[in-house]
Design a protein around this motif. Structure first.
Motif, short mmCIF file in Angstrom:
data_model
loop_
_atom_site.label_atom_id
_atom_site.label_comp_id
_atom_site.label_asym_id
_atom_site.label_seq_id
_atom_site.Cartn_x
_atom_site.Cartn_y
_atom_site.Cartn_z
N MET A 1 9.55 -38.96 1.80
CA MET A 1 10.52 -37.90 1.81
C MET A 1 11.58 -38.19 0.75
O MET A 1 12.07 -39.31 0.63
N GLU A 2 11.95 -37.16 -0.01
CA GLU A 2 12.95 -37.32 -1.06
C GLU A 2 14.23 -36.59 -0.65
O GLU A 2 14.19 -35.43 -0.25
N LEU A 3 15.35 -37.28 -0.70
CA LEU A 3 16.63 -36.70 -0.35
C LEU A 3 17.22 -36.02 -1.58
O LEU A 3 17.38 -36.65 -2.62
N ILE A 4 17.53 -34.75 -1.47
CA ILE A 4 18.13 -34.01 -2.57
C ILE A 4 19.51 -33.58 -2.14
O ILE A 4 19.68 -32.88 -1.14
N ARG A 5 20.51 -33.99 -2.87
CA ARG A 5 21.90 -33.67 -2.53
C ARG A 5 22.33 -32.41 -3.28
O ARG A 5 22.13 -32.29 -4.47
N ASP A 6 22.92 -31.48 -2.58
CA ASP A 6 23.44 -30.26 -3.18
C ASP A 6 24.77 -30.59 -3.83
O ASP A 6 25.75 -30.92 -3.15
N LYS A 7 24.84 -30.48 -5.17
CA LYS A 7 26.07 -30.80 -5.90
C LYS A 7 27.23 -29.90 -5.49
O LYS A 7 28.37 -30.25 -5.66
N ASP A 8 26.90 -28.75 -4.97
CA ASP A 8 27.93 -27.77 -4.62
C ASP A 8 28.31 -27.80 -3.14
O ASP A 8 29.05 -26.93 -2.68
N TYR A 9 27.82 -28.79 -2.40
CA TYR A 9 28.04 -28.82 -0.95
C TYR A 9 29.51 -28.68 -0.57
O TYR A 9 29.89 -27.86 0.26
N LYS A 10 30.38 -29.48 -1.20
CA LYS A 10 31.81 -29.43 -0.85
C LYS A 10 32.42 -28.09 -1.23
O LYS A 10 33.28 -27.58 -0.52
N CYS A 11 32.00 -27.52 -2.35
CA CYS A 11 32.55 -26.23 -2.79
C CYS A 11 32.23 -25.13 -1.79
O CYS A 11 33.11 -24.33 -1.44
N ILE A 12 30.99 -25.09 -1.34
CA ILE A 12 30.58 -23.98 -0.48
C ILE A 12 31.08 -24.12 0.96
O ILE A 12 30.91 -23.19 1.75
N GLN A 13 31.73 -25.21 1.28
CA GLN A 13 32.36 -25.30 2.60
C GLN A 13 33.49 -24.27 2.70
O GLN A 13 33.72 -23.70 3.76
N CYS A 14 34.19 -24.03 1.61
CA CYS A 14 35.26 -23.02 1.60
C CYS A 14 34.84 -21.74 0.90
O CYS A 14 35.21 -20.64 1.31
N HIS A 15 34.11 -21.87 -0.19
CA HIS A 15 33.69 -20.72 -0.99
C HIS A 15 32.26 -20.35 -0.60
O HIS A 15 31.33 -20.44 -1.39
N LYS A 16 32.09 -19.92 0.62
CA LYS A 16 30.76 -19.73 1.22
C LYS A 16 29.85 -18.77 0.47
O LYS A 16 28.67 -19.04 0.32
N ASP A 17 30.36 -17.65 0.01
CA ASP A 17 29.51 -16.65 -0.63
C ASP A 17 29.26 -16.92 -2.11
O ASP A 17 28.37 -16.32 -2.71
N SER A 18 30.02 -17.82 -2.71
CA SER A 18 29.92 -18.04 -4.14
C SER A 18 28.55 -18.53 -4.58
O SER A 18 28.02 -18.11 -5.60
N LYS A 19 27.98 -19.44 -3.84
CA LYS A 19 26.66 -19.98 -4.19
C LYS A 19 25.60 -18.87 -4.17
O LYS A 19 24.76 -18.79 -5.06
N GLN A 20 25.69 -18.01 -3.17
CA GLN A 20 24.71 -16.93 -3.04
C GLN A 20 24.85 -15.92 -4.18
O GLN A 20 23.86 -15.49 -4.75
N THR A 21 26.09 -15.54 -4.53
CA THR A 21 26.25 -14.57 -5.60
C THR A 21 25.90 -15.17 -6.95
O THR A 21 25.35 -14.49 -7.81
N LEU A 22 26.17 -16.46 -7.13
CA LEU A 22 25.78 -17.13 -8.36
C LEU A 22 24.27 -17.15 -8.50
O LEU A 22 23.73 -16.87 -9.57
N ALA A 23 23.58 -17.44 -7.43
CA ALA A 23 22.11 -17.44 -7.46
C ALA A 23 21.58 -16.06 -7.78
O ALA A 23 20.59 -15.91 -8.49
N GLY A 24 22.27 -15.03 -7.30
CA GLY A 24 21.83 -13.67 -7.58
C GLY A 24 22.00 -13.29 -9.03
O GLY A 24 21.16 -12.61 -9.62
N ALA A 37 19.25 -25.83 -11.96
CA ALA A 37 20.02 -24.71 -11.42
C ALA A 37 21.49 -24.87 -11.80
O ALA A 37 21.97 -25.99 -11.96
N PRO A 38 22.21 -23.76 -11.96
CA PRO A 38 23.64 -23.88 -12.28
C PRO A 38 24.41 -24.42 -11.06
O PRO A 38 24.02 -24.18 -9.93
N SER A 39 25.46 -25.16 -11.34
CA SER A 39 26.30 -25.66 -10.25
C SER A 39 27.74 -25.23 -10.51
O SER A 39 28.09 -24.82 -11.63
N CYS A 40 28.56 -25.33 -9.52
CA CYS A 40 29.96 -24.90 -9.63
C CYS A 40 30.68 -25.58 -10.79
O CYS A 40 31.42 -24.95 -11.54
N THR A 41 30.46 -26.88 -10.94
CA THR A 41 31.18 -27.63 -11.97
C THR A 41 30.68 -27.36 -13.38
O THR A 41 31.33 -27.75 -14.35
N ASP A 42 29.55 -26.68 -13.54
CA ASP A 42 29.11 -26.28 -14.88
C ASP A 42 30.16 -25.38 -15.51
O ASP A 42 30.38 -25.44 -16.73
#
Length: 153
Positions: A1-24, A37-42
């Motif tokens: 099993m490979e652990l993949i950490r979401d670079k945006d995890y801390k951001c989306i704790q408060c900015h919940k919809d941002s990840k979804q709209t960015l993906a769209g 994939a793009p991340s918040c800090t990009d």
């Protein structure tokens, strides 16, 4: 099993919809083109621990133009180019010009966020229909022309 950490995890704790709209708005071909994939800090820089307390370590974007108008912030053309550089790092000007002549004409006069917002509920991206594009042009030029008329009186 490979652990993949979401670079945006801390951001989306408060900015919940941002990840979804960015993906769209950036989800279709980004991984294919960039290899990741793009991340918040990009776009928003490295976010410091004081961010929640209002520290100014996060790059934010707002509509601005190089000519005075009634609604938008005024910035000189060099500041506009700098503000747009986060977008043009990936969205290269030669392709933007090919996509629409308006990118070339407005490159030093408007920030990208005048026409594009990647975190809006219905993200303003390339999916504008012709009618919506014309309305956007008319609204912006009306603002600019009203300011000119006020100054001419």
């Amino acid at each position: 099993m490979e652990l993949i950490r979401d670079k945006d995890y801390k951001c989306i704790q408060c900015h919940k919809d941002s990840k979804q709209t960015l993906a769209g708005s950036h989800g279709e071909n980004v991984v294919e083109i960039r290899g990741a994939a793009p991340s918040c800090t990009d776009c928003h820089s490295n976010i410091g621990p004081d961010h929640r307390d209002g520290a100014s370590t996060v790059i934010t974007y707002h509509a601005a133009q190089s000519q005075p108008g009634t609604d938008k912030t005024w910035l000189d053309p060099e500041a506009i180019l700098k503000a747009n550089s986060r977008c043009t790092d990936c969205h290269q000007p030669k392709y933007l010009q090919k996509d629409s002549w308006t990118h070339d004409v407005h490159a030093k006069n408007l920030t990208c966020t005048n026409c594009h917002s990647v975190h809006a509920e219905k993200a303003k991206v390339l999916s504008y229909d012709h009618k919506a594009k014309i309305k956007m042009c008319v609204d912006c030029h009306k603002d600019f022309n009203e300011k000119r008329e006020e100054e001419g009186k």
